[in-house]
Motif scaffolding. Structure first.
Motif, PDB file in Angstrom:
ATOM      1  N   CYS A 121     -16.881 -17.098 -40.591  1.00 30.68           N
ATOM      2  CA  CYS A 121     -15.721 -17.101 -41.264  1.00 30.68           C
ATOM      3  C   CYS A 121     -15.210 -18.754 -41.297  1.00 30.68           C
ATOM      4  CB  CYS A 121     -14.799 -16.369 -40.521  1.00 30.68           C
ATOM      5  SG  CYS A 121     -13.249 -16.112 -41.451  1.00 30.68           S
ATOM      6  N   ILE A 122     -14.532 -19.095 -42.550  1.00 26.32           N
ATOM      7  CA  ILE A 122     -14.381 -20.396 -42.676  1.00 26.32           C
ATOM      8  C   ILE A 122     -12.704 -20.394 -43.609  1.00 26.32           C
ATOM      9  CG2 ILE A 122     -16.358 -21.525 -43.044  1.00 26.32           C
ATOM     10  CD1 ILE A 122     -15.949 -21.505 -45.815  1.00 26.32           C
ATOM     11  N   ALA A 123     -12.278 -19.015 -43.770  1.00 29.50           N
ATOM     12  CA  ALA A 123     -11.084 -18.998 -44.598  1.00 29.50           C
ATOM     13  C   ALA A 123      -9.980 -18.006 -43.661  1.00 29.50           C
ATOM     14  CB  ALA A 123     -11.458 -18.281 -45.754  1.00 29.50           C
ATOM     15  N   MET A 124     -10.253 -16.844 -43.494  1.00 27.97           N
ATOM     16  CA  MET A 124      -9.197 -15.992 -43.296  1.00 27.97           C
ATOM     17  C   MET A 124      -8.940 -16.237 -41.891  1.00 27.97           C
ATOM     18  SD  MET A 124      -9.146 -12.330 -45.133  1.00 27.97           S
ATOM     19  CE  MET A 124      -8.627 -12.302 -47.003  1.00 27.97           C
ATOM     20  N   VAL A 125      -9.970 -16.613 -41.023  1.00 23.67           N
ATOM     21  CA  VAL A 125      -9.855 -17.019 -39.790  1.00 23.67           C
ATOM     22  C   VAL A 125      -8.654 -17.807 -39.245  1.00 23.67           C
ATOM     23  CG1 VAL A 125     -11.130 -19.080 -39.605  1.00 23.67           C
ATOM     24  CG2 VAL A 125     -10.889 -17.623 -37.471  1.00 23.67           C
ATOM     25  N   LEU A 126      -8.247 -18.851 -40.295  1.00 20.60           N
ATOM     26  CA  LEU A 126      -7.258 -19.442 -40.045  1.00 20.60           C
ATOM     27  C   LEU A 126      -5.950 -18.760 -39.936  1.00 20.60           C
ATOM     28  CD1 LEU A 126      -8.429 -22.414 -42.411  1.00 20.60           C
ATOM     29  CD2 LEU A 126      -8.295 -22.533 -40.112  1.00 20.60           C
ATOM     30  N   ILE A 127      -5.661 -17.777 -40.865  1.00 18.10           N
ATOM     31  CA  ILE A 127      -4.590 -16.860 -40.764  1.00 18.10           C
ATOM     32  C   ILE A 127      -4.500 -16.120 -39.554  1.00 18.10           C
ATOM     33  CG2 ILE A 127      -3.490 -15.145 -41.960  1.00 18.10           C
ATOM     34  CD1 ILE A 127      -3.173 -17.485 -43.380  1.00 18.10           C
ATOM     35  N   TRP A 128      -5.457 -15.525 -38.951  1.00 17.04           N
ATOM     36  CA  TRP A 128      -5.699 -14.686 -37.910  1.00 17.04           C
ATOM     37  C   TRP A 128      -5.425 -15.673 -36.650  1.00 17.04           C
ATOM     38  CZ3 TRP A 128      -5.031 -10.991 -40.881  1.00 17.04           C
ATOM     39  CH2 TRP A 128      -5.644 -10.474 -41.799  1.00 17.04           C
ATOM     40  N   ASN A 129      -5.759 -16.656 -36.604  1.00 16.04           N
ATOM     41  CA  ASN A 129      -5.740 -17.631 -35.528  1.00 16.04           C
ATOM     42  C   ASN A 129      -4.303 -18.112 -35.414  1.00 16.04           C
ATOM     43  OD1 ASN A 129      -7.077 -19.568 -33.623  1.00 16.04           O
ATOM     44  ND2 ASN A 129      -5.816 -20.757 -34.687  1.00 16.04           N
ATOM     45  N   GLN A 130      -3.751 -18.184 -36.512  1.00 16.70           N
ATOM     46  CA  GLN A 130      -2.309 -18.849 -36.489  1.00 16.70           C
ATOM     47  C   GLN A 130      -1.288 -17.597 -35.982  1.00 16.70           C
ATOM     48  OE1 GLN A 130       0.071 -21.003 -39.939  1.00 16.70           O
ATOM     49  NE2 GLN A 130       0.356 -18.882 -40.284  1.00 16.70           N
ATOM     50  N   ALA A 132      -2.036 -15.091 -33.971  1.00 19.71           N
ATOM     51  CA  ALA A 132      -2.217 -14.889 -32.507  1.00 19.71           C
ATOM     52  C   ALA A 132      -2.159 -16.032 -31.701  1.00 19.71           C
ATOM     53  CB  ALA A 132      -3.865 -14.374 -32.501  1.00 19.71           C
ATOM     54  N   CYS A 133      -1.329 -16.968 -32.413  1.00 20.28           N
ATOM     55  CA  CYS A 133      -1.045 -18.235 -31.384  1.00 20.28           C
ATOM     56  C   CYS A 133      -2.018 -18.867 -30.815  1.00 20.28           C
ATOM     57  CB  CYS A 133      -0.203 -17.749 -30.386  1.00 20.28           C
ATOM     58  SG  CYS A 133       1.628 -17.016 -31.285  1.00 20.28           S
ATOM     59  N   GLY A 134      -3.302 -19.022 -31.646  1.00 23.23           N
ATOM     60  CA  GLY A 134      -4.425 -19.771 -31.376  1.00 23.23           C
ATOM     61  C   GLY A 134      -4.160 -21.123 -31.415  1.00 23.23           C
ATOM     62  N   PHE A 286     -11.805 -15.200 -32.581  1.00 26.98           N
ATOM     63  CA  PHE A 286     -11.469 -14.782 -34.345  1.00 26.98           C
ATOM     64  C   PHE A 286     -12.506 -15.319 -34.885  1.00 26.98           C
ATOM     65  CE2 PHE A 286      -7.303 -13.398 -33.174  1.00 26.98           C
ATOM     66  CZ  PHE A 286      -7.251 -12.110 -33.810  1.00 26.98           C
ATOM     67  N   THR A 287     -13.064 -16.771 -34.488  1.00 28.91           N
ATOM     68  CA  THR A 287     -14.116 -17.300 -35.259  1.00 28.91           C
ATOM     69  C   THR A 287     -15.507 -16.474 -35.210  1.00 28.91           C
ATOM     70  OG1 THR A 287     -14.606 -18.783 -33.173  1.00 28.91           O
ATOM     71  CG2 THR A 287     -13.086 -19.586 -35.217  1.00 28.91           C
ATOM     72  N   ALA A 288     -15.428 -15.843 -34.017  1.00 24.25           N
ATOM     73  CA  ALA A 288     -16.716 -15.122 -33.618  1.00 24.25           C
ATOM     74  C   ALA A 288     -16.775 -13.859 -34.444  1.00 24.25           C
ATOM     75  CB  ALA A 288     -16.799 -14.662 -32.327  1.00 24.25           C
ATOM     76  N   ALA A 289     -15.501 -13.087 -34.622  1.00 23.71           N
ATOM     77  CA  ALA A 289     -15.482 -11.759 -35.123  1.00 23.71           C
ATOM     78  C   ALA A 289     -15.212 -11.948 -36.588  1.00 23.71           C
ATOM     79  CB  ALA A 289     -14.316 -10.837 -34.688  1.00 23.71           C
ATOM     80  N   GLY A 290     -14.533 -13.001 -37.227  1.00 22.61           N
ATOM     81  CA  GLY A 290     -14.485 -13.242 -38.601  1.00 22.61           C
ATOM     82  C   GLY A 290     -15.705 -13.675 -39.235  1.00 22.61           C
ATOM     83  N   ASN A 291     -15.649 -13.267 -40.584  1.00 22.78           N
ATOM     84  CA  ASN A 291     -16.903 -13.396 -41.494  1.00 22.78           C
ATOM     85  C   ASN A 291     -16.517 -14.098 -42.927  1.00 22.78           C
ATOM     86  OD1 ASN A 291     -17.803 -10.724 -40.139  1.00 22.78           O
ATOM     87  ND2 ASN A 291     -19.366 -12.213 -39.867  1.00 22.78           N
ATOM     88  N   ASN A 292     -17.380 -15.040 -43.395  1.00 21.95           N
ATOM     89  CA  ASN A 292     -17.273 -15.600 -44.480  1.00 21.95           C
ATOM     90  C   ASN A 292     -17.491 -14.960 -46.049  1.00 21.95           C
ATOM     91  OD1 ASN A 292     -17.333 -17.448 -46.833  1.00 21.95           O
ATOM     92  ND2 ASN A 292     -18.454 -19.016 -45.668  1.00 21.95           N
ATOM     93  N   GLY A 327      -5.285  -5.800 -36.784  1.00 23.32           N
ATOM     94  CA  GLY A 327      -5.034  -5.063 -35.620  1.00 23.32           C
ATOM     95  C   GLY A 327      -5.332  -5.810 -34.344  1.00 23.32           C
ATOM     96  N   LEU A 328      -6.273  -6.633 -34.283  1.00 25.05           N
ATOM     97  CA  LEU A 328      -6.972  -7.452 -33.314  1.00 25.05           C
ATOM     98  C   LEU A 328      -5.724  -8.534 -32.996  1.00 25.05           C
ATOM     99  CD1 LEU A 328     -10.634  -7.707 -33.988  1.00 25.05           C
ATOM    100  CD2 LEU A 328      -9.651  -6.167 -32.214  1.00 25.05           C
ATOM    101  N   VAL A 329      -5.040  -9.066 -33.939  1.00 24.66           N
ATOM    102  CA  VAL A 329      -4.142  -9.984 -33.880  1.00 24.66           C
ATOM    103  C   VAL A 329      -2.942  -9.579 -32.807  1.00 24.66           C
ATOM    104  CG1 VAL A 329      -2.113 -11.403 -35.165  1.00 24.66           C
ATOM    105  CG2 VAL A 329      -4.320 -11.550 -36.050  1.00 24.66           C
ATOM    106  N   TYR A 330      -2.587  -8.328 -33.286  1.00 22.31           N
ATOM    107  CA  TYR A 330      -1.424  -7.735 -32.371  1.00 22.31           C
ATOM    108  C   TYR A 330      -2.284  -7.299 -30.838  1.00 22.31           C
ATOM    109  CZ  TYR A 330       1.584  -7.375 -36.101  1.00 22.31           C
ATOM    110  OH  TYR A 330       2.498  -7.984 -37.103  1.00 22.31           O
ATOM    111  N   LEU A 331      -3.300  -7.083 -30.847  1.00 25.56           N
ATOM    112  CA  LEU A 331      -3.954  -6.654 -29.477  1.00 25.56           C
ATOM    113  C   LEU A 331      -4.028  -8.060 -28.711  1.00 25.56           C
ATOM    114  CD1 LEU A 331      -5.615  -4.980 -27.705  1.00 25.56           C
ATOM    115  CD2 LEU A 331      -7.678  -5.752 -28.878  1.00 25.56           C
ATOM    116  N   ALA A 332      -4.321  -9.308 -29.273  1.00 28.77           N
ATOM    117  CA  ALA A 332      -4.367 -10.394 -28.662  1.00 28.77           C
ATOM    118  C   ALA A 332      -3.022 -10.755 -28.212  1.00 28.77           C
ATOM    119  CB  ALA A 332      -5.033 -11.370 -29.466  1.00 28.77           C
ATOM    120  N   ARG A 333      -2.059 -10.728 -29.106  1.00 28.48           N
ATOM    121  CA  ARG A 333      -0.587 -11.075 -28.614  1.00 28.48           C
ATOM    122  C   ARG A 333      -0.177 -10.047 -27.403  1.00 28.48           C
ATOM    123  NH1 ARG A 333       2.344 -14.080 -32.136  1.00 28.48           N
ATOM    124  NH2 ARG A 333       3.970 -13.976 -30.598  1.00 28.48           N
TER     125      ARG A 333
END
Length: 386
Positions: A121-130, A132-134, A286-292, A327-333
């Motif tokens: 992943c090189i795109a949406m991971v930026l959103i999920w990371n943000q 989830a307070c990464g 998130f960089t591990a789970a996300g895909n490009n 859903g994983l964002v909320y799980l992480a939080r």
């Protein structure tokens, strides 16, 4: 850090965007045709616009001026090597194994799923990371490393996993398609974010205006761009999925298992093996789970054709990934406090007397340039540079 109202409503908004896109695609067939009338790097222009729209605001927030100090930290090598191990070796192999375990009788769909697993992943991971307070700086670093590696390894990895191991009779993945996709979908918004930050914050010396006015103004645009992209994706592919529900559901199974295994596995490994603070641990997860998906779709279409089952599987990827990773964002939080308390115990047990300083106040961990991570009240400690 509290979620904004836009963040809190994101699950509902994503659901509405998916339903809206599917309904438009099903009842207005000309909409998909019109949206697909132009393409950039084998991805429709509306999708291309959406990807830039959602990535640019996030990349404007990255503190590029801090990257050198972060990379100079003694733990930087450990973070990078761990990310490379997960993204280059573990993730593609796990996806290949899951594809074979769940799709043994669907070789074409299986190949499409393998192509997704190899695209980091090189795109949406930026959103999920943000959300989830990464750690935004480390996310930018790991995304850039993933992009650079994919320039050279995506084609060989896909060929090895899908042809050498799986016996696919498909075509050979073009190296140029991979390079072009990464340069366009990461290079343009990354360059835009760097130039914007340099000009508005450093060249003009408007630091306060940039941090307190400009970033809050463009920040919500990332999520609006995400919702727009989801609507467009479902307009383009929703009707196709409706008419291929059995295969779509079968294809979704390895993807669901993959996201769950990679995210939780990386989070646990970050706690017990690399002993990373929560912001870095969630960034790694998130960089591990996300895909490009834009790379996987572009290469699948160019290699096997727009109407191929491989391309169909590649399209299923983002449609499953978006709601699951949200859903994983909320799980992480929700697990952040538990993670921090466990990290206190792990560090106190494994590194007592070496690199940990104790005190009477609340706990905090520091790592390079990422700042301080507040923990639950306990004996204060921090990982020192000594």
């Amino acid at each position: 850090m509290q979620l904004s109202w836009l963040d809190r409503l994101l699950p509902l908004n994503i659901l509405l965007a998916m339903v809206l896109g599917t309904l438009i695609g099903h009842y207005v067939p000309s909409a998909a045709t019109n949206l697909n009338s132009g393409s950039i790097a084998d991805v429709s222009v509306p999708i291309f616009v959406g990807l830039l729209w959602m990535m640019y605001p996030v990349l404007c927030k990255v503190k590029y001026e801090s990257l050198y100090s972060i990379l100079s930290h003694q733990d930087a090598k450990k973070v990078i090597l761990f990310s490379l191990l997960i993204n280059v070796i573990v993730a593609p192999l796990i996806m290949t194994g899951l594809a074979w375990a769940t799709l043994p009788d669907l070789p074409h769909e299986r190949t499409g799923v393998i192509m997704i697993g190899a695209a980091r992943c090189i795109a949406m991971v930026l959103i999920w990371n943000q959300l989830a307070c990464g750690d935004s700086e480390w996310c930018a670093i790991l995304v850039a490393i993933n992009a650079f590696i994919q320039l050279f390894l995506y084609g060989p990895v896909v060929y090895f996993l899908s042809v050498t191991i799986s016996g696919s009779d498909g075509g050979i993945v073009s190296m140029w398609l991979t390079v072009r996709s990464v340069l366009i979908f990461l290079g343009i918004p990354l360059a835009g974010g760097m130039v914007t930050r340099f000009i508005l914050r450093h060249l003009t010396k408007w630091e306060d205006w940039y941090d307190n006015k400009f970033l809050p103004l463009i920040g919500p645009q990332a999520l609006i761009g995400l919702l727009y992209t989801i609507v467009v994706m479902f307009v383009l592919q929703g009707d196709t999925i409706i008419h291929n529900i059995p295969n779509a559901l079968r294809t979704a199974v390895p993807l669901l298992l993959y996201f769950a295994i990679l995210f939780t596995g990386t989070l646990v490994a970050s706690l017990y093996i690399t002993k990373s603070p929560y912001p870095i641990a969630v960034t790694q997860s998130f960089t591990a789970a996300g895909n490009n998906f834009e790379l996987a779709i572009a290469v699948a279409v160019a290699t096997y054709g727009i109407d191929s089952k491989e391309a169909f599987s590649a399209v299923i990827g983002p449609l499953i990934e978006v709601p699951v990773l949200l859903g994983l964002v909320y799980l992480a939080r929700g697990a952040e406090g538990f993670y921090n308390r466990k990290l206190v115990i792990v560090l106190g047990t494994s590194e007592s007397g070496s690199g940990i300083e104790s005190g009477p106040a609340h706990s905090e961990i520091t790592l390079g340039g990422q700042g301080r991570l507040p923990l639950q009240p306990a004996n204060e400690f921090k990982v020192s540079d000594n």
